[in-house]
Structure formats: C-alpha cells, structure tokens
Design an enzyme around this catalytic site. Structure first.
Site, short mmCIF file in Angstrom:
data_model
loop_
_atom_site.label_atom_id
_atom_site.label_comp_id
_atom_site.label_asym_id
_atom_site.label_seq_id
_atom_site.Cartn_x
_atom_site.Cartn_y
_atom_site.Cartn_z
N GLY A 37 3.54 1.75 10.98
CA GLY A 37 4.15 2.90 10.90
C GLY A 37 5.23 2.81 12.22
CG ASN B 46 -1.72 1.03 1.37
OD1 ASN B 46 -1.77 1.99 0.63
ND2 ASN B 46 -2.07 1.36 2.54
CG PHE B 47 2.96 2.23 -3.44
CD1 PHE B 47 4.04 1.67 -2.66
CD2 PHE B 47 2.43 1.52 -4.31
CE1 PHE B 47 4.81 0.74 -3.30
CE2 PHE B 47 3.12 0.61 -5.10
CZ PHE B 47 4.44 0.10 -4.55
CE LYS B 48 -0.14 3.15 4.58
NZ LYS B 48 0.26 3.21 6.14
CB SER C 247 6.06 -2.34 11.53
OG SER C 247 5.48 -0.95 11.98
CD GLU D 32 -2.71 -2.95 7.40
OE1 GLU D 32 -1.57 -3.35 6.85
OE2 GLU D 32 -3.50 -2.14 6.99
CG HIS E 271 -5.35 1.09 5.71
ND1 HIS E 271 -5.11 2.22 6.43
CD2 HIS E 271 -4.53 0.20 5.31
CE1 HIS E 271 -3.81 2.09 6.67
NE2 HIS E 271 -3.41 0.95 6.01
P1 PGA Z 1 3.48 0.04 7.54
O1 PGA Z 1 2.15 0.28 6.82
O2 PGA Z 1 4.15 -1.11 6.84
O3 PGA Z 1 4.23 1.51 7.36
O4 PGA Z 1 3.39 -0.10 9.12
C1 PGA Z 1 1.18 -0.70 6.56
C2 PGA Z 1 -0.18 -0.38 6.36
O5 PGA Z 1 -0.82 0.77 6.72
O6 PGA Z 1 -0.81 -1.03 5.49
#
Ligand code: PGA
Length: 235
Positions: free
Chosen positions: A160, A6-8, A194, A154, A86
């Site tokens: 993060g 997921n590149f957001k 993470s 998640e 999400h």
């Molecule tokens: P992250 O994000 O790997 O930076 O923790 C995961 C996500 O939000 O899908």
C-alpha cells in the site's frame, strides 16, 4: 506465470460480478489467475474460469469458532485455495505457529496455499542478512515441499505504499529460493507490495519471480488486466 489478486474487504458481490465479466474477456491460458475476494462473495461467485480462494480460514472442519470459516463450508462452495499468513492477519494476532497449523491442515485436504511472508521496515533497515533470518523463521514448520504451495514475498513496508526496489526483490527472492532449496523444495515465488501496471513487467521479468500478488491495483479491472498483459510480455 501466476497473477493473484487479494481484494481484502473491497468489492461487494455485485462489483465482483462486474469485475469478472470484464476479466473473462482477457484470460489467457498461459496465466494462472488466483482471486481472493472477501468471504461473503464466496457463496455466490461469478462465472469466471479462474481459481477462487479464501482470504482466511480456520484449521478445522467446523466448530465453535465465531467469525471464522472452516473446511466443510469452503469445500461445499468448491473453494480449494487459501491465503495464509498475510501480514494484515499476522498484525491481528495470528502467530507463526497458527499460520503453520493452518498450512498443514489445509495441505492435508489438498488445498492450494498461497503462504505470505515478509519483513517489517526495521528488519529491512538492518540489511539483507536480517531479512533472510526473519524470512527463514517464517518458513519454520511450513510444508514447503507440498506440491500445491505457493510462497508470496510481501515486505510489509511495501504494501500500500511503494514497491520494493528491483534489486531488493531479486536478492530477496534468491534468498527465499535458497532457503526453500535447503529444505528440498522449489515452490513458485510471488512478489507482492504495490505491484502496479507501470512496474509489473519489470518485477515479473526478475529471476526467481514466478508471479505477483496484487492488492489495490487489482480493484480496477483495467489495471489488473494491464498487469496480466505485463505478465504475458515477461514470459
Ligand atoms: P498492495 O497490497 O498491492 O495494495 O500493496 C498487496 C497485498 O497486501 O497483498
């Protein structure tokens, strides 16, 4: 084994093209790669034989929903994969009902759905039973037996920051597996939060973990490729 990214809001179309050019060299048919770039990239995706998906969509073909994207546009771009639920979108106000409505609408159209669930820190602090009840509520009205549904666990507190502990992941995935089984369903279960090159192999080796959903570590293609290699080692 599913490895999703997921590149957001990150990666411009140009950066995504560079990413894809390197990724192409590392694809392996034993891995199913799902990539969720930002919406602007969907209209001009790089040549790369992965499953491309949208980070968001509105549950309608089209209409007066400013800022949203609907099924008609997605299908015109050959996008048939969608991220739903999400925690960053739930934090913007998407309710459980709305997430469930999106899942049902796009399931009707045959989309592959990656449906995210996960508890906040205060729920985790109350223990395993509280987490189980919280996740159970997030599975309400979701078409769990839909064959193209993937669930991503998640924990919000692990996004993060630092990944959940291996035991926490294994226990929670066992609980989600059981909650789905009660409803007669066995969707693939991804872990997200993470995931990094240095923990991916351990996470992907846990029982009831069928893949990962990667955020920040997917922004550097060499890190993402290392996570893919960890997936192959865990097979
Ligand atoms: P992250 O994000 O790997 O930076 O923790 C995961 C996500 O939000 O899908």
């Amino acid at each position: 084994m599913i490895i999703a990214a997921n590149f957001k809001m990150h990666l411009t179309p140009r950066k995504l093209a560079t990413f894809a050019a390197t990724l192409r060299e590392s694809l392996d048919s034993r891995l199913q790669i799902l990539l969720f770039p930002n919406t602007a990239c969907l209209a001009n995706l790089p040549q790369c034989p992965v499953r491309w998906g949208a980070q968001n969509a509105y549950p309608a073909q089209n209409g007066a929903f400013s800022g949203e994207i609907g099924a008609e546009v997605l299908e015109s771009l050959a996008i048939q994969t969608l991220l739903v639920g999400h925690s960053e979108r739930r934090a913007l106000g998407e309710s459980q009902d709305f997430c469930a409505q999106k899942c049902r609408f796009y399931a009707e159209l045959g989309f592959t759905l990656v449906y995210c669930i996960g508890e906040p820190h205060d729920v985790r602090a109350r223990g395993r039973e509280s987490v189980r009840a919280f996740l159970d509520a997030q599975l309400q009205d979701i078409p769990l037996d839909y064959p193209n549904l993937i669930i991503a666990y998640e924990p919000i507190w692990a996004i993060g920051t630092q990944a959940a502990g291996m035991e926490q992941i294994e226990q929670t995935h066992a609980d989600i597996r059981a909650l789905c089984a009660e409803r007669g369903a066995t969707p693939p279960l991804l872990y997200g939060g993470s995931v990094k090159p240095n923990n991916a192999r351990a996470i992907l080796s846990l029982s009831n973990v069928n893949g990962v959903l990667v955020g920040s570590a997917a922004l550097v293609v060499s890190d993402f490729v290392q996570i893919m290699q960890a997936g192959l080692q865990a097979l």
